[in-house]
Write a protein that holds these residues in place. Structure first.
Motif, PDB file in Angstrom:
ATOM      1  N   VAL A   5       0.838  -1.187   0.000  1.00  0.00           N
ATOM      2  CA  VAL A   5       0.000   0.000   0.000  1.00  0.00           C
ATOM      3  C   VAL A   5       0.878   1.244   0.000  1.00  0.00           C
ATOM      4  O   VAL A   5       1.558   1.526   0.990  1.00  0.00           O
ATOM      5  CB  VAL A   5      -0.947   0.011   1.206  1.00  0.00           C
ATOM      6  CG1 VAL A   5      -1.821   1.264   1.170  1.00  0.00           C
ATOM      7  CG2 VAL A   5      -1.805  -1.250   1.235  1.00  0.00           C
ATOM      8  N   GLU A   6       0.829   1.968  -1.108  1.00  0.00           N
ATOM      9  CA  GLU A   6       1.619   3.192  -1.235  1.00  0.00           C
ATOM     10  C   GLU A   6       0.868   4.387  -0.657  1.00  0.00           C
ATOM     11  O   GLU A   6      -0.373   4.424  -0.667  1.00  0.00           O
ATOM     12  CB  GLU A   6       1.939   3.486  -2.702  1.00  0.00           C
ATOM     13  CG  GLU A   6       2.707   2.406  -3.429  1.00  0.00           C
ATOM     14  CD  GLU A   6       1.801   1.412  -4.154  1.00  0.00           C
ATOM     15  OE1 GLU A   6       2.287   0.775  -5.116  1.00  0.00           O
ATOM     16  OE2 GLU A   6       0.623   1.301  -3.780  1.00  0.00           O
ATOM     17  N   SER A   7       1.636   5.358  -0.192  1.00  0.00           N
ATOM     18  CA  SER A   7       1.071   6.606   0.317  1.00  0.00           C
ATOM     19  C   SER A   7       2.099   7.706   0.158  1.00  0.00           C
ATOM     20  O   SER A   7       3.273   7.439  -0.145  1.00  0.00           O
ATOM     21  CB  SER A   7       0.667   6.460   1.789  1.00  0.00           C
ATOM     22  OG  SER A   7       1.805   6.175   2.589  1.00  0.00           O
ATOM     23  N   GLY A   8       1.644   8.937   0.349  1.00  0.00           N
ATOM     24  CA  GLY A   8       2.556  10.067   0.329  1.00  0.00           C
ATOM     25  C   GLY A   8       2.556  10.872  -0.953  1.00  0.00           C
ATOM     26  O   GLY A   8       3.234  11.896  -1.045  1.00  0.00           O
ATOM     27  N   GLY A   9       1.822  10.423  -1.952  1.00  0.00           N
ATOM     28  CA  GLY A   9       1.766  11.181  -3.185  1.00  0.00           C
ATOM     29  C   GLY A   9       1.027  12.494  -2.995  1.00  0.00           C
ATOM     30  O   GLY A   9       0.409  12.744  -1.956  1.00  0.00           O
ATOM     31  N   GLY A  10       1.092  13.341  -3.994  1.00  0.00           N
ATOM     32  CA  GLY A  10       0.412  14.631  -3.930  1.00  0.00           C
ATOM     33  C   GLY A  10       0.839  15.536  -5.055  1.00  0.00           C
ATOM     34  O   GLY A  10       1.489  15.091  -6.007  1.00  0.00           O
ATOM     35  N   SER A  11       0.469  16.798  -4.917  1.00  0.00           N
ATOM     36  CA  SER A  11       0.797  17.802  -5.920  1.00  0.00           C
ATOM     37  C   SER A  11       1.716  18.840  -5.301  1.00  0.00           C
ATOM     38  O   SER A  11       1.370  19.432  -4.268  1.00  0.00           O
ATOM     39  CB  SER A  11      -0.476  18.466  -6.433  1.00  0.00           C
ATOM     40  OG  SER A  11      -1.314  17.531  -7.068  1.00  0.00           O
ATOM     41  N   MET A  93       2.141   8.033 -11.837  1.00  0.00           N
ATOM     42  CA  MET A  93       1.677   7.167 -10.758  1.00  0.00           C
ATOM     43  C   MET A  93       2.886   6.356 -10.310  1.00  0.00           C
ATOM     44  O   MET A  93       3.591   5.788 -11.146  1.00  0.00           O
ATOM     45  CB  MET A  93       0.578   6.243 -11.253  1.00  0.00           C
ATOM     46  CG  MET A  93      -0.057   5.400 -10.179  1.00  0.00           C
ATOM     47  SD  MET A  93      -1.106   6.358  -9.077  1.00  0.00           S
ATOM     48  CE  MET A  93      -2.569   6.517 -10.102  1.00  0.00           C
ATOM     49  N   TYR A  94       3.119   6.328  -9.013  1.00  0.00           N
ATOM     50  CA  TYR A  94       4.265   5.620  -8.470  1.00  0.00           C
ATOM     51  C   TYR A  94       3.809   4.335  -7.782  1.00  0.00           C
ATOM     52  O   TYR A  94       2.865   4.347  -6.985  1.00  0.00           O
ATOM     53  CB  TYR A  94       5.019   6.509  -7.485  1.00  0.00           C
ATOM     54  CG  TYR A  94       5.879   7.549  -8.176  1.00  0.00           C
ATOM     55  CD1 TYR A  94       5.302   8.628  -8.842  1.00  0.00           C
ATOM     56  CD2 TYR A  94       7.267   7.449  -8.175  1.00  0.00           C
ATOM     57  CE1 TYR A  94       6.085   9.560  -9.498  1.00  0.00           C
ATOM     58  CE2 TYR A  94       8.063   8.384  -8.825  1.00  0.00           C
ATOM     59  CZ  TYR A  94       7.458   9.440  -9.485  1.00  0.00           C
ATOM     60  OH  TYR A  94       8.239  10.371 -10.135  1.00  0.00           O
ATOM     61  N   TRP A 117       2.743  -6.182  -6.572  1.00  0.00           N
ATOM     62  CA  TRP A 117       2.641  -4.764  -6.904  1.00  0.00           C
ATOM     63  C   TRP A 117       1.586  -4.093  -6.029  1.00  0.00           C
ATOM     64  O   TRP A 117       0.568  -4.706  -5.682  1.00  0.00           O
ATOM     65  CB  TRP A 117       2.246  -4.577  -8.367  1.00  0.00           C
ATOM     66  CG  TRP A 117       3.313  -4.978  -9.313  1.00  0.00           C
ATOM     67  CD1 TRP A 117       3.566  -6.229  -9.800  1.00  0.00           C
ATOM     68  CD2 TRP A 117       4.300  -4.115  -9.896  1.00  0.00           C
ATOM     69  NE1 TRP A 117       4.648  -6.198 -10.639  1.00  0.00           N
ATOM     70  CE2 TRP A 117       5.115  -4.908 -10.720  1.00  0.00           C
ATOM     71  CE3 TRP A 117       4.568  -2.750  -9.793  1.00  0.00           C
ATOM     72  CZ2 TRP A 117       6.179  -4.390 -11.446  1.00  0.00           C
ATOM     73  CZ3 TRP A 117       5.624  -2.230 -10.515  1.00  0.00           C
ATOM     74  CH2 TRP A 117       6.423  -3.055 -11.337  1.00  0.00           C
ATOM     75  N   GLY A 118       1.840  -2.836  -5.721  1.00  0.00           N
ATOM     76  CA  GLY A 118       0.838  -2.032  -5.067  1.00  0.00           C
ATOM     77  C   GLY A 118      -0.083  -1.375  -6.075  1.00  0.00           C
ATOM     78  O   GLY A 118       0.076  -1.560  -7.290  1.00  0.00           O
ATOM     79  N   GLN A 119      -1.033  -0.590  -5.575  1.00  0.00           N
ATOM     80  CA  GLN A 119      -2.022   0.059  -6.434  1.00  0.00           C
ATOM     81  C   GLN A 119      -1.556   1.433  -6.911  1.00  0.00           C
ATOM     82  O   GLN A 119      -2.165   1.988  -7.837  1.00  0.00           O
ATOM     83  CB  GLN A 119      -3.344   0.198  -5.674  1.00  0.00           C
ATOM     84  CG  GLN A 119      -3.999  -1.147  -5.396  1.00  0.00           C
ATOM     85  CD  GLN A 119      -4.311  -1.904  -6.662  1.00  0.00           C
ATOM     86  OE1 GLN A 119      -4.968  -1.401  -7.556  1.00  0.00           O
ATOM     87  NE2 GLN A 119      -3.829  -3.138  -6.747  1.00  0.00           N
ATOM     88  N   GLY A 120      -0.538   1.960  -6.293  1.00  0.00           N
ATOM     89  CA  GLY A 120       0.028   3.217  -6.766  1.00  0.00           C
ATOM     90  C   GLY A 120      -0.428   4.433  -6.001  1.00  0.00           C
ATOM     91  O   GLY A 120      -1.490   4.451  -5.371  1.00  0.00           O
ATOM     92  N   THR A 121       0.392   5.470  -6.070  1.00  0.00           N
ATOM     93  CA  THR A 121       0.068   6.779  -5.509  1.00  0.00           C
ATOM     94  C   THR A 121       0.479   7.834  -6.523  1.00  0.00           C
ATOM     95  O   THR A 121       1.554   7.750  -7.121  1.00  0.00           O
ATOM     96  CB  THR A 121       0.767   6.985  -4.145  1.00  0.00           C
ATOM     97  OG1 THR A 121       0.328   8.213  -3.561  1.00  0.00           O
ATOM     98  CG2 THR A 121       2.280   7.000  -4.271  1.00  0.00           C
TER      99      THR A 121
END
Length: 127
Positions: A5-11, A93-94, A117-121
């Motif tokens: 589970v990925e987290s931390g993405g954003g703009s 998407m990472y 694989w994770g679902q991406g962030t």
């Protein structure tokens, strides 16, 4: 059940920083080779960085060397990607990925070499 589970993405604006995390569960994380990949719209998924089980050996794509740092915490079953000096070209998407077999300089970027694989962030960098 294996989960990444990925987290931390954003703009953020160009020149900024983000720190991505990947929480792993359902498998013996410390035994797995881990990687970060990204996929921009209309482009193939590409390897960004990878790390061996012990965390001491890493690989980076040329496009992110000196700006991104991959790390892992085997006690917390987490994988991190510190991204500095972000550029609009980093928008994508990472994904984090895991595989039991270690990789080398010629294989770490191959998506088919990773089992989980994770679902991406999503990471979006504006100019």
């Amino acid at each position: 059940q294996v989960q990444l589970v990925e987290s931390g993405g954003g703009s953020v604006q160009a020149g900024g920083s983000l720190r991505l995390s990947c929480a792993a569960s359902g498998f013996t994380y410390s035994r797995y080779f881990m990687g970060w990949f990204r996929q921009a719209p209309g482009k193939e998924r590409e390897g960004v960085a990878s790390v061996y089980t012990g965390g001491g050996s890493t690989y980076y794509a040329d496009s992110v060397k000196g700006r991104f740092t991959i790390s892992r915490d085997n006690a917390k079953n987490t994988l991190n990607l510190q991204m500095n000096s972000l550029e609009p070209e980093d928008t994508a998407m990472y994904y984090c990925a895991a595989d039991l077999l270690p990789k080398n300089g010629g294989t770490w970027q191959l998506t088919r070499m990773y089992k989980y694989w994770g679902q991406g962030t999503q990471v979006t960098i504006s100019s």
